[in-house]
Design an enzyme around this catalytic site. Structure first.
Site, PDB file in Angstrom:
ATOM      1  CB  CYS A   1      -0.912  -0.059   1.217  1.00 19.26           C
ATOM      2  SG  CYS A   1      -1.915   1.393   1.494  1.00 19.26           S
ATOM      3  CG  HIS A   2      -0.149   4.763  -2.356  1.00 23.67           C
ATOM      4  ND1 HIS A   2       0.753   5.274  -3.259  1.00 23.67           N
ATOM      5  CD2 HIS A   2      -1.153   4.248  -3.078  1.00 23.67           C
ATOM      6  CE1 HIS A   2       0.289   5.079  -4.478  1.00 23.67           C
ATOM      7  NE2 HIS A   2      -0.869   4.459  -4.400  1.00 23.67           N
ATOM      8  CB  THR A   3       0.864   4.026   4.366  1.00 27.46           C
ATOM      9  OG1 THR A   3      -0.029   5.125   4.295  1.00 27.46           O
ATOM     10  CG2 THR A   3       1.519   4.048   5.698  1.00 27.46           C
TER      11      THR A   3
ATOM     12  CG  HIS B   1      -0.391  -0.987   6.340  1.00 32.95           C
ATOM     13  ND1 HIS B   1       0.537  -0.574   5.419  1.00 32.95           N
ATOM     14  CD2 HIS B   1      -1.585  -0.529   5.893  1.00 32.95           C
ATOM     15  CE1 HIS B   1      -0.074   0.116   4.469  1.00 32.95           C
ATOM     16  NE2 HIS B   1      -1.367   0.156   4.731  1.00 32.95           N
ATOM     17  CD  GLU B   2      -3.933  -3.716   1.632  1.00 35.11           C
ATOM     18  OE1 GLU B   2      -4.548  -2.641   1.634  1.00 35.11           O
ATOM     19  OE2 GLU B   2      -3.392  -4.178   0.611  1.00 35.11           O
TER      20      GLU B   2
ATOM     21  CB  CYS C   1      -8.453  -1.518  23.618  1.00 32.35           C
ATOM     22  SG  CYS C   1      -9.140   0.054  24.234  1.00 32.35           S
TER      23      CYS C   1
ATOM     24  CB  CYS D   1      -9.018   3.517  25.142  1.00 33.91           C
ATOM     25  SG  CYS D   1      -9.614   3.685  23.446  1.00 33.91           S
TER      26      CYS D   1
ATOM     27  CB  CYS E   1     -12.817   1.814  22.416  1.00 35.83           C
ATOM     28  SG  CYS E   1     -11.505   1.278  21.303  1.00 35.83           S
TER      29      CYS E   1
ATOM     30  CB  CYS F   1      -8.300   2.028  19.615  1.00 42.04           C
ATOM     31  SG  CYS F   1      -7.696   1.151  21.056  1.00 42.04           S
TER      32      CYS F   1
ATOM     33  NE  ARG G   1      -2.802   8.936  18.665  1.00 42.83           N
ATOM     34  CZ  ARG G   1      -2.159  10.024  19.064  1.00 42.83           C
ATOM     35  NH1 ARG G   1      -1.666  10.097  20.277  1.00 42.83           N
ATOM     36  NH2 ARG G   1      -1.991  11.036  18.243  1.00 42.83           N
TER      37      ARG G   1
ATOM     38  CB  CYS H   1      -5.031  -1.168   4.279  1.00 43.70           C
ATOM     39  SG  CYS H   1      -4.896   0.644   4.112  1.00 43.70           S
TER      40      CYS H   1
ATOM     41  NE  ARG I   1      -3.599  -2.500  -1.701  1.00 45.53           N
ATOM     42  CZ  ARG I   1      -3.707  -1.165  -1.617  1.00 45.53           C
ATOM     43  NH1 ARG I   1      -3.431  -0.399  -2.642  1.00 45.53           N
ATOM     44  NH2 ARG I   1      -4.053  -0.608  -0.481  1.00 45.53           N
TER      45      ARG I   1
HETATM   46  P1  NAD Z   1      -3.590   5.139  -6.184  1.00 39.04           P
HETATM   47  O1  NAD Z   1      -2.293   5.726  -6.561  1.00 39.04           O
HETATM   48  O2  NAD Z   1      -3.878   3.707  -6.546  1.00 39.04           O
HETATM   49  O3  NAD Z   1      -4.780   6.022  -6.802  1.00 39.04           O
HETATM   50  C1  NAD Z   1      -4.752   7.399  -6.885  1.00 39.04           C
HETATM   51  C2  NAD Z   1      -5.545   7.799  -8.146  1.00 39.04           C
HETATM   52  O4  NAD Z   1      -5.698   9.215  -8.159  1.00 39.04           O
HETATM   53  C3  NAD Z   1      -4.843   7.412  -9.442  1.00 39.04           C
HETATM   54  O5  NAD Z   1      -5.722   6.687 -10.270  1.00 39.04           O
HETATM   55  C4  NAD Z   1      -4.477   8.771 -10.054  1.00 39.04           C
HETATM   56  O6  NAD Z   1      -4.507   8.746 -11.483  1.00 39.04           O
HETATM   57  C5  NAD Z   1      -5.555   9.666  -9.488  1.00 39.04           C
HETATM   58  N1  NAD Z   1      -5.206  11.091  -9.465  1.00 39.04           N
HETATM   59  C6  NAD Z   1      -4.002  11.652  -9.186  1.00 39.04           C
HETATM   60  N2  NAD Z   1      -4.068  13.004  -9.278  1.00 39.04           N
HETATM   61  C7  NAD Z   1      -5.343  13.306  -9.588  1.00 39.04           C
HETATM   62  C8  NAD Z   1      -6.039  14.523  -9.835  1.00 39.04           C
HETATM   63  N3  NAD Z   1      -5.413  15.687  -9.755  1.00 39.04           N
HETATM   64  N4  NAD Z   1      -7.354  14.451 -10.119  1.00 39.04           N
HETATM   65  C9  NAD Z   1      -8.000  13.272 -10.206  1.00 39.04           C
HETATM   66  N5  NAD Z   1      -7.377  12.070 -10.013  1.00 39.04           N
HETATM   67  C10 NAD Z   1      -6.078  12.090  -9.712  1.00 39.04           C
HETATM   68  O7  NAD Z   1      -3.738   5.316  -4.607  1.00 39.04           O
HETATM   69  P2  NAD Z   1      -4.719   4.562  -3.589  1.00 39.04           P
HETATM   70  O8  NAD Z   1      -4.117   3.275  -3.158  1.00 39.04           O
HETATM   71  O9  NAD Z   1      -6.071   4.523  -4.162  1.00 39.04           O
HETATM   72  O10 NAD Z   1      -4.659   5.563  -2.332  1.00 39.04           O
HETATM   73  C11 NAD Z   1      -5.228   6.848  -2.418  1.00 39.04           C
HETATM   74  C12 NAD Z   1      -4.904   7.653  -1.185  1.00 39.04           C
HETATM   75  O11 NAD Z   1      -5.583   7.119  -0.045  1.00 39.04           O
HETATM   76  C13 NAD Z   1      -3.426   7.689  -0.800  1.00 39.04           C
HETATM   77  O12 NAD Z   1      -3.116   9.016  -0.414  1.00 39.04           O
HETATM   78  C14 NAD Z   1      -3.360   6.755   0.401  1.00 39.04           C
HETATM   79  O13 NAD Z   1      -2.263   7.037   1.239  1.00 39.04           O
HETATM   80  C15 NAD Z   1      -4.677   7.064   1.052  1.00 39.04           C
HETATM   81  N6  NAD Z   1      -5.172   6.101   2.068  1.00 39.04           N
HETATM   82  C16 NAD Z   1      -5.771   6.608   3.189  1.00 39.04           C
HETATM   83  C17 NAD Z   1      -6.278   5.766   4.168  1.00 39.04           C
HETATM   84  C18 NAD Z   1      -6.981   6.324   5.364  1.00 39.04           C
HETATM   85  O14 NAD Z   1      -7.250   5.562   6.307  1.00 39.04           O
HETATM   86  N7  NAD Z   1      -7.321   7.598   5.405  1.00 39.04           N
HETATM   87  C19 NAD Z   1      -6.128   4.372   4.018  1.00 39.04           C
HETATM   88  C20 NAD Z   1      -5.537   3.881   2.859  1.00 39.04           C
HETATM   89  C21 NAD Z   1      -5.066   4.763   1.884  1.00 39.04           C
HETATM   90  C1  022 Z   2      -2.985   3.344   5.397  1.00 37.10           C
HETATM   91  N1  022 Z   2      -2.994   4.674   5.530  1.00 37.10           N
HETATM   92  C2  022 Z   2      -2.726   5.208   4.320  1.00 37.10           C
HETATM   93  C3  022 Z   2      -2.563   4.185   3.458  1.00 37.10           C
HETATM   94  N2  022 Z   2      -2.721   3.036   4.142  1.00 37.10           N
HETATM   95  C4  022 Z   2      -3.227   5.366   6.699  1.00 37.10           C
HETATM   96  C5  022 Z   2      -2.262   6.220   7.190  1.00 37.10           C
HETATM   97  C6  022 Z   2      -2.515   6.944   8.356  1.00 37.10           C
HETATM   98  C7  022 Z   2      -3.721   6.808   9.020  1.00 37.10           C
HETATM   99  C8  022 Z   2      -4.669   5.922   8.523  1.00 37.10           C
HETATM  100  C9  022 Z   2      -4.422   5.208   7.359  1.00 37.10           C
HETATM  101  C10 022 Z   2      -3.990   7.577  10.171  1.00 37.10           C
HETATM  102  C11 022 Z   2      -4.986   8.523  10.285  1.00 37.10           C
HETATM  103  C12 022 Z   2      -4.909   9.069  11.563  1.00 37.10           C
HETATM  104  C13 022 Z   2      -3.879   8.452  12.204  1.00 37.10           C
HETATM  105  N3  022 Z   2      -3.286   7.550  11.362  1.00 37.10           N
HETATM  106  C14 022 Z   2      -3.472   8.727  13.602  1.00 37.10           C
HETATM  107  C15 022 Z   2      -4.190   7.812  14.526  1.00 37.10           C
HETATM  108  C16 022 Z   2      -4.036   8.248  15.982  1.00 37.10           C
HETATM  109  O1  022 Z   2      -3.216   9.104  16.245  1.00 37.10           O
HETATM  110  O2  022 Z   2      -4.759   7.684  16.803  1.00 37.10           O
HETATM  111  C17 022 Z   2      -2.195   6.739  11.681  1.00 37.10           C
HETATM  112  C18 022 Z   2      -2.385   5.406  12.047  1.00 37.10           C
HETATM  113  C19 022 Z   2      -1.273   4.587  12.381  1.00 37.10           C
HETATM  114  C20 022 Z   2       0.003   5.115  12.351  1.00 37.10           C
HETATM  115  C21 022 Z   2       0.186   6.445  11.985  1.00 37.10           C
HETATM  116  C22 022 Z   2      -0.909   7.243  11.646  1.00 37.10           C
HETATM  117  C23 022 Z   2       1.166   4.266  12.735  1.00 37.10           C
HETATM  118  O3  022 Z   2       0.994   3.170  13.222  1.00 37.10           O
HETATM  119  N4  022 Z   2       2.388   4.677  12.512  1.00 37.10           N
HETATM  120  C24 022 Z   2      -3.759   4.796  12.089  1.00 37.10           C
HETATM  121 ZN    ZN Z   3      -2.743   1.092   3.501  1.00 39.68          ZN
END
Ligand code: NAD
Ligand code: 022
Ligand code: ZN
Length: 375
Positions: free
Chosen positions: A40-42, A62-63, A92, A95, A98, A106, A110, A169, A370
């Site tokens: 994954c991207h992270t 992480h996945e 948990c 906390c 939760c 949670c 952390r 994830c 993926r």
């Molecule tokens: P990805 O790279 O597979 O997909 C991103 C898509 O966005 C691509 O298809 C790309 O062409 C498109 N894109 C880029 N710039 C653009 C623009 N200006 N306008 C429209 N489309 C555009 O990535 P992903 O795996 O789908 O992840 C997406 C995001 O979600 C990442 O930032 C990732 O870190 C995040 N994420 C967050 C969480 C969370 O819990 N908040 C969890 C997992 C992933």
């Molecule tokens: C997963 N992410 C992006 C792609 N795959 C992702 C990254 C960060 C978070 C969630 C998903 C995230 C959002 C908010 C937080 N995190 C903070 C949570 C908190 O402080 O309670 C986050 C998480 C874990 C970690 C860092 C940031 C870590 O374990 N290092 C959930």
């Molecule tokens: Zn992820």
């Protein structure tokens, strides 16, 4: 014990496959044999050195999905042989977070999770006596890993590891953003920005809850077909729009009865702060909600005119789709097994651990949805 891991020794270097030492589970901990893990991207964000909180050397990942190999003292909810998905957001159930029922974040472990160690402050991984950091509390780029009991969801035993690892994830994040964070209702008009591994799961979540209009926005024209495959009803390539993208999207959602226009819900799945602004401003005046899922570069800031919020648009964010892992992840596995959601077509590449760096390259070049490593 000796385990096989892809180790991140330093930033911006490829992972190295190594035999590393893993200590057994202590109080409240569980040893898991990881059977499969997504990339994954992270993981890349940290490996690249762009993550200011990234620690090296570390076992990333992480996945995952796997089987309980041994439980430590005091573990009550799991036993050897149970099938599990590791949770980077634990649950948990004790906390303040939760118990609040208002958040899935949670706080039980952390601080130590962020420091790359187990809750007792030490690491179970080492190499030649040198400590290796855990990552996101999960470290799934190893064929065995140790996790706290509260960071494991027990899942049904007939679910295939090489598919349901993605629920650890991407799948849960995308579907959870729709179901838990936005709580989208049937008939809603929605816009999804970025049709990658997250955005496609938002789209299938919207299809699941009965959204009417599912507009996908991506600068990569190849994503039209991908979006349609999972329920997208309209596609917009920003590079092909005459004039302003936001005005174009708002226009698409207008009806004879509603000449204001705008989406009921929008989702940023790009991590680009300029896109996040477009996503907010494409929302309907008075009630439209925009959900930020994408993780922006370190230090980036979002902006809009406060008028956008004063007139009723709502900006929200979501971590892990707002899912409470031990409760919600087993249900999402059931949805997959019952055919309510799809995973298989999104897993575009599968490889052995020795080829994990190729999985990172495919992701960086945008060639995969993926990649999954199978041990
Ligand atoms: P990805 O790279 O597979 O997909 C991103 C898509 O966005 C691509 O298809 C790309 O062409 C498109 N894109 C880029 N710039 C653009 C623009 N200006 N306008 C429209 N489309 C555009 O990535 P992903 O795996 O789908 O992840 C997406 C995001 O979600 C990442 O930032 C990732 O870190 C995040 N994420 C967050 C969480 C969370 O819990 N908040 C969890 C997992 C992933
Ligand atoms: C997963 N992410 C992006 C792609 N795959 C992702 C990254 C960060 C978070 C969630 C998903 C995230 C959002 C908010 C937080 N995190 C903070 C949570 C908190 O402080 O309670 C986050 C998480 C874990 C970690 C860092 C940031 C870590 O374990 N290092 C959930
Ligand atoms: Zn992820």
């Amino acid at each position: 014990m000796k385990v096989r891991a892809a180790v991140a020794f330093e930033a911006a270097k490829p992972l190295e496959i190594a035999e590393v030492d893993l200590e057994g589970p202590r109080e409240g901990e569980v040893l898991v044999e990881i059977k499969a893990t997504g990339i994954c991207h992270t993981d890349e964000f940290t490996l690249s050195g762009a993550d200011p909180e990234g620690l090296f050397p570390a076992v990333l990942g992480h996945e995952g999905a796997g089987v309980v190999a041994e439980v430590g003292p005091g573990v009550k909810s799991l036993k050897t042989g149970d099938h599990v998905i590791p949770l980077y957001t634990p649950e948990c159930r004790e906390c303040p977070s939760c118990l609040s029922r208002k958040t899935n974040l949670c706080t039980a472990i952390r601080a130590t999770q962020g420091q790359g160690v187990m809750p007792d402050g030490t690491s179970r991984f080492s190499l030649d006596g040198r400590k290796l950091h855990h990552y996101m509390g999960t470290s799934t780029f190893a064929n065995y890993t140790v996790l706290p009991e509260i960071a494991l969801a027990k899942i049904r035993e007939d679910a295939p590891f090489d598919k349901v690892c993605y629920i650890g994830c991407g799948v849960t994040t995308g579907i959870g953003a729709v179901v838990n964070t936005a709580k989208v209702e049937p008939g809603a008009k929605c816009v999804v920005f970025g049709l990658g591994g997250i955005g496609l799961n938002v789209i299938q979540g919207l299809r699941l809850v009965g959204a009417d209009m599912i507009i996908g926005v991506d600068i990569n024209p190849a994503k039209r077909e991908w979006g349609e495959r999972f329920g997208m009803t309209h596609f917009v390539n920003p590079d092909e729009v005459d004039g302003d993208l936001v005005a174009h999207l708002v226009n698409m959602t207008k009806t004879p009865a509603d000449q204001i226009g705008g989406a009921d819900y929008t989702f940023d799945c790009t991590g680009n702060v300029a896109v996040m602004r477009q996503a907010l401003e494409a929302c309907h005046r008075g009630w439209g909600q925009s959900i930020i899922i994408g993780v922006a570069p370190a230090g980036a800031e979002i902006s809009t005119r406060p008028f956008q919020l004063v007139t009723g648009r709502v900006w929200k964010g979501t971590a892990f789709g707002g899912a409470r892992g031990r409760t919600d992840v087993p249900r999402i596995v059931d949805w997959y097994m019952e055919g309510k959601i799809e995973i298989d077509p999104m897993i575009t590449h599968t490889m052995g651990l020795e080829r994990i760096n190729e999985g990172f390259e495919l992701m960086n070049q945008g060639k995969s949805i993926r990649s999954v490593v199978v041990y």
